[in-house]
Enzyme design. Structure first.
Site, PDB file in Angstrom:
ATOM      1  N   ASP A  74     -86.143 -30.431  49.878  1.00 57.36           N
ATOM      2  CA  ASP A  74     -86.356 -29.710  51.134  1.00 57.36           C
ATOM      3  C   ASP A  74     -85.700 -30.513  52.250  1.00 57.36           C
ATOM      4  O   ASP A  74     -84.999 -31.516  52.011  1.00 57.36           O
ATOM      5  CB  ASP A  74     -87.854 -29.397  51.364  1.00 57.36           C
ATOM      6  CG  ASP A  74     -88.677 -30.613  51.781  1.00 57.36           C
ATOM      7  OD1 ASP A  74     -88.128 -31.731  51.883  1.00 57.36           O
ATOM      8  OD2 ASP A  74     -89.886 -30.436  52.019  1.00 57.36           O
ATOM      9  N   CYS A 100     -88.800 -34.206  48.268  1.00 53.26           N
ATOM     10  CA  CYS A 100     -89.263 -33.669  49.555  1.00 53.26           C
ATOM     11  C   CYS A 100     -89.576 -34.867  50.447  1.00 53.26           C
ATOM     12  O   CYS A 100     -89.190 -35.992  50.126  1.00 53.26           O
ATOM     13  CB  CYS A 100     -90.439 -32.707  49.388  1.00 53.26           C
ATOM     14  SG  CYS A 100     -91.996 -33.443  48.872  1.00 53.26           S
ATOM     15  N   THR A 139     -92.315 -36.546  51.156  1.00 55.40           N
ATOM     16  CA  THR A 139     -93.118 -37.575  50.488  1.00 55.40           C
ATOM     17  C   THR A 139     -92.906 -37.606  48.984  1.00 55.40           C
ATOM     18  O   THR A 139     -93.300 -38.578  48.330  1.00 55.40           O
ATOM     19  CB  THR A 139     -94.613 -37.288  50.713  1.00 55.40           C
ATOM     20  OG1 THR A 139     -94.887 -35.971  50.202  1.00 55.40           O
ATOM     21  CG2 THR A 139     -94.979 -37.370  52.191  1.00 55.40           C
ATOM     22  N   HIS A 148     -93.335 -43.294  28.397  1.00 51.56           N
ATOM     23  CA  HIS A 148     -94.680 -42.876  27.990  1.00 51.56           C
ATOM     24  C   HIS A 148     -94.947 -41.390  28.216  1.00 51.56           C
ATOM     25  O   HIS A 148     -95.675 -40.781  27.439  1.00 51.56           O
ATOM     26  CB  HIS A 148     -95.738 -43.672  28.768  1.00 51.56           C
ATOM     27  CG  HIS A 148     -95.824 -45.103  28.332  1.00 51.56           C
ATOM     28  ND1 HIS A 148     -96.877 -45.924  28.674  1.00 51.56           N
ATOM     29  CD2 HIS A 148     -94.979 -45.876  27.603  1.00 51.56           C
ATOM     30  CE1 HIS A 148     -96.689 -47.139  28.174  1.00 51.56           C
ATOM     31  NE2 HIS A 148     -95.526 -47.141  27.515  1.00 51.56           N
ATOM     32  N   HIS A 200     -97.496 -41.933  22.230  1.00 50.61           N
ATOM     33  CA  HIS A 200     -97.219 -41.254  23.506  1.00 50.61           C
ATOM     34  C   HIS A 200     -96.921 -39.773  23.282  1.00 50.61           C
ATOM     35  O   HIS A 200     -97.242 -38.942  24.112  1.00 50.61           O
ATOM     36  CB  HIS A 200     -96.067 -41.950  24.231  1.00 50.61           C
ATOM     37  CG  HIS A 200     -96.323 -43.408  24.432  1.00 50.61           C
ATOM     38  ND1 HIS A 200     -97.339 -43.883  25.224  1.00 50.61           N
ATOM     39  CD2 HIS A 200     -95.717 -44.507  23.893  1.00 50.61           C
ATOM     40  CE1 HIS A 200     -97.350 -45.200  25.191  1.00 50.61           C
ATOM     41  NE2 HIS A 200     -96.374 -45.607  24.388  1.00 50.61           N
TER      42      HIS A 200
HETATM   43  C1  RB5 Z   1     -92.148 -30.974  55.048  1.00 52.50           C
HETATM   44  O1  RB5 Z   1     -92.367 -31.212  56.389  1.00 52.50           O
HETATM   45  C2  RB5 Z   1     -93.050 -31.867  54.209  1.00 52.50           C
HETATM   46  O2  RB5 Z   1     -94.345 -31.384  54.247  1.00 52.50           O
HETATM   47  C3  RB5 Z   1     -92.539 -31.953  52.798  1.00 52.50           C
HETATM   48  O3  RB5 Z   1     -91.252 -32.462  52.786  1.00 52.50           O
HETATM   49  C4  RB5 Z   1     -93.325 -32.821  51.848  1.00 52.50           C
HETATM   50  O4  RB5 Z   1     -93.520 -34.095  52.379  1.00 52.50           O
HETATM   51  C5  RB5 Z   1     -94.545 -32.240  51.299  1.00 52.50           C
HETATM   52  O5  RB5 Z   1     -95.250 -32.819  50.464  1.00 52.50           O
END
Ligand code: RB5
Length: 148
Positions: free
Chosen positions: A8, A66, A68, A99, A134
């Protein structure tokens, strides 16, 4: 090996960097399913684009990014046949292959810097599943997925 990659807007630069790292591997081809600009998109849509390439057999493994790495890995793991691993370091990347036979690697573009991300990617694309005990455990994950 064919790897599908998607992100994203929170991981656009990381995606470009990961593609550069993957270009070091002559036996790897990459398909980029977007996003391609900073316009806001919904990470579950990207998860679906990445994972459908894997479940349909058009790609062997995926990299889903994304901000995080959390949201997109959660979304990927809702899709049957997908084992997405959110990795923050080389150890977790190695274990996710040895694993867990992870078929999707997730990282966070707002979390990880390019140096550690490069090392994670190199390890993740080269490490093999160890099988044995595993495999029994991964088969139990599949059974959970099938409601058994
Ligand atoms: C987008 O702003 C953010 O929420 C997305 O990139 C991600 O971190 C979601 O888990």
């Amino acid at each position: 090996m064919k790897i599908v990659i998607g992100c994203d807007q929170g991981a656009l630069e990381l995606k470009e960097h990961v593609k550069e790292v993957l270009s070091e591997f002559k036996d790897i081809t990459v398909e980029d399913v977007g996003t391609y600009n900073t316009d806001s998109v919904d990470y579950p849509d990207i998860a679906e684009k990445v994972c459908s390439k894997i479940t349909s057999g058009q790609a062997d493994r995926g990299i889903a990014l994304c901000g995080t790495g959390i949201g997109i890995s959660i979304a990927c793991n809702k899709i049957k046949g997908i084992r997405a691993a959110l990795c923050h370091n080389v150890f977790t990347a190695r274990m996710s292959r040895q694993h867990n036979n992870a078929n999707v690697l997730s990282m966070g573009g707002r979390d990880i810097s390019f140096g550690p991300a490069s090392e994670i990617v190199r390890v993740w694309v080269t490490e093999k599943f160890l099988g044995g005990r595993h495999e029994r455990r991964v088969n139990k994950i599949t059974a959970l997925e099938n409601g058994q």
